[in-house]
Motif scaffolding. Structure first.
Motif, mmCIF file in Angstrom:
data_model
loop_
_atom_site.group_PDB
_atom_site.id
_atom_site.type_symbol
_atom_site.label_atom_id
_atom_site.label_comp_id
_atom_site.label_asym_id
_atom_site.label_seq_id
_atom_site.Cartn_x
_atom_site.Cartn_y
_atom_site.Cartn_z
ATOM 1 N N TYR A 42 0.849 -1.185 0.000
ATOM 2 C CA TYR A 42 0.000 0.000 0.000
ATOM 3 C C TYR A 42 0.891 1.242 0.000
ATOM 4 O O TYR A 42 1.938 1.281 0.651
ATOM 5 C CB TYR A 42 -0.895 0.023 1.234
ATOM 6 N N SER A 87 -2.806 2.250 -4.225
ATOM 7 C CA SER A 87 -3.287 3.428 -3.505
ATOM 8 C C SER A 87 -4.812 3.430 -3.572
ATOM 9 O O SER A 87 -5.411 3.946 -4.515
ATOM 10 C CB SER A 87 -2.714 4.697 -4.153
ATOM 11 N N GLU A 94 -11.731 -4.870 -1.554
ATOM 12 C CA GLU A 94 -10.504 -5.651 -1.624
ATOM 13 C C GLU A 94 -10.577 -6.738 -2.688
ATOM 14 O O GLU A 94 -9.587 -7.024 -3.369
ATOM 15 C CB GLU A 94 -10.219 -6.273 -0.256
#
Length: 306
Positions: A42, A87, A94
């Motif tokens: 991430y 990002s 998800e």
């Protein structure tokens, strides 16, 4: 190579992968000291995206980076064949992000590593890999599933990762033990969709685990079958001559739109030219709206002398 901090490590396409986002589709590596080839992290890519893009573009591609934005989901960046940055937007799903990680992002990783990704499925027959390629909805995964129903093993579904040895023999590296099947395919095989997870925003396409039918061996690629839906009356097969082979391999290269901007056009031509002389390539034509998968299975086995 990267060192991990006791996080889960996965295996796919011949590489070890450590990810901030869980990847339950992939096989896990139990050794916590395993070195890692690819990391998925991430990161805040907002400034980087604004620096490289403009309002008319949804992707940016250079020789070392592929970056793209999916509205209301995330910005993705793939760099140097070793790292994927994600990002997410607020509330990003998800499951949907994983589709892009294991799809477009992994395709970009393979290209950056100069591994040829073809769009299709591959199965094991007599210790060799045979690939089924074609446009979306033409029956690649369904044909592969028919072979699994007969006891054969799956090497990969959706993305076929191909490398060449010093003799120009192509090899297929296994992906992960899952297929993506449409509802119509499940119906053909008498499988209930209730036991499978629908893919995000594709309520009639399902993730089908196939652990017991999965091959974890890298195998020589012996043949490619291109599937085409036409207005023909019955299934047909023909050998693809040498002049048609390079356009066919280009046509079914996964995310081929990246080749030019990534500086990979010459590499792609050289690689496909080298491998095309080492394998058999056929075209399978099938009627538009008829279930022909079992006929196609027989045709494939007959073509390869089984």
């Amino acid at each position: 190579m990267f060192q991990t901090l006791n996080k889960t490590i996965y295996k796919a396409f011949g590489h070890s992968i450590q990810s901030d986002i869980p990847l339950p589709e992939l096989q896990q590596i139990d050794d916590p000291n395993e070195s890692v080839d690819i990391v998925i992290r991430y990161a805040d890519l907002t400034a980087k995206w604004l620096e490289h893009s403009d309002s008319s573009r949804t992707s940016v591609c250079t020789e070392t980076m592929v970056m793209f934005r999916v509205p209301d989901l995330a910005i993705f960046a793939v760099e140097n064949g070793t790292i994927i940055y994600i990002s997410p937007e607020n509330g990003a799903d998800e499951d949907k992000m994983r589709l892009y990680i294991l799809g477009t992002c992994m395709g970009a990783i393979l290209l950056q590593r100069k591994i040829l990704p073809l769009h299709g499925s591959a199965v094991v027959i007599d210790h060799k890999a045979y690939a089924f390629v074609g446009h979306s909805g033409h029956g690649k995964s369904t044909l592969a599933s028919a072979f699994l129903q007969q006891g054969y093993q799956l090497v990969t579904d959706d993305v076929i990762a191909i490398t060449l040895d010093h003799r120009n023999i192509p090899y297929v590296t296994p992906a992960y033990p899952q297929q993506k099947l449409w509802q119509e395919s499940l119906d053909v095989f008498g499988m209930s969709s209730n036991q499978f997870r629908p893919l995000f925003e594709r309520e009639t396409k399902y993730a089908v685990p196939v652990e017991s039918y999965f091959s974890s061996d890298t195998l020589p690629l012996a043949g490619i079958f291109e599937l085409i839906k036409t207005d023909c009356n019955q299934v047909q097969i023909r050998a693809v001559d040498k002049l048609e082979r390079l356009p066919l391999l280009y046509r079914h290269t996964y995310r081929k739109s990246l080749l030019s901007d990534c500086g990979l056009t010459k590499w792609h031509f050289d690689m496909t030219a080298r491998m095309s002389g080492s394998i058999d390539i056929y075209q399978l034509q099938r009627p538009l709206n008829e279930p022909t998968v079992h006929q196609l299975t027989d045709m494939v086995l007959h073509a390869i002398g089984k």
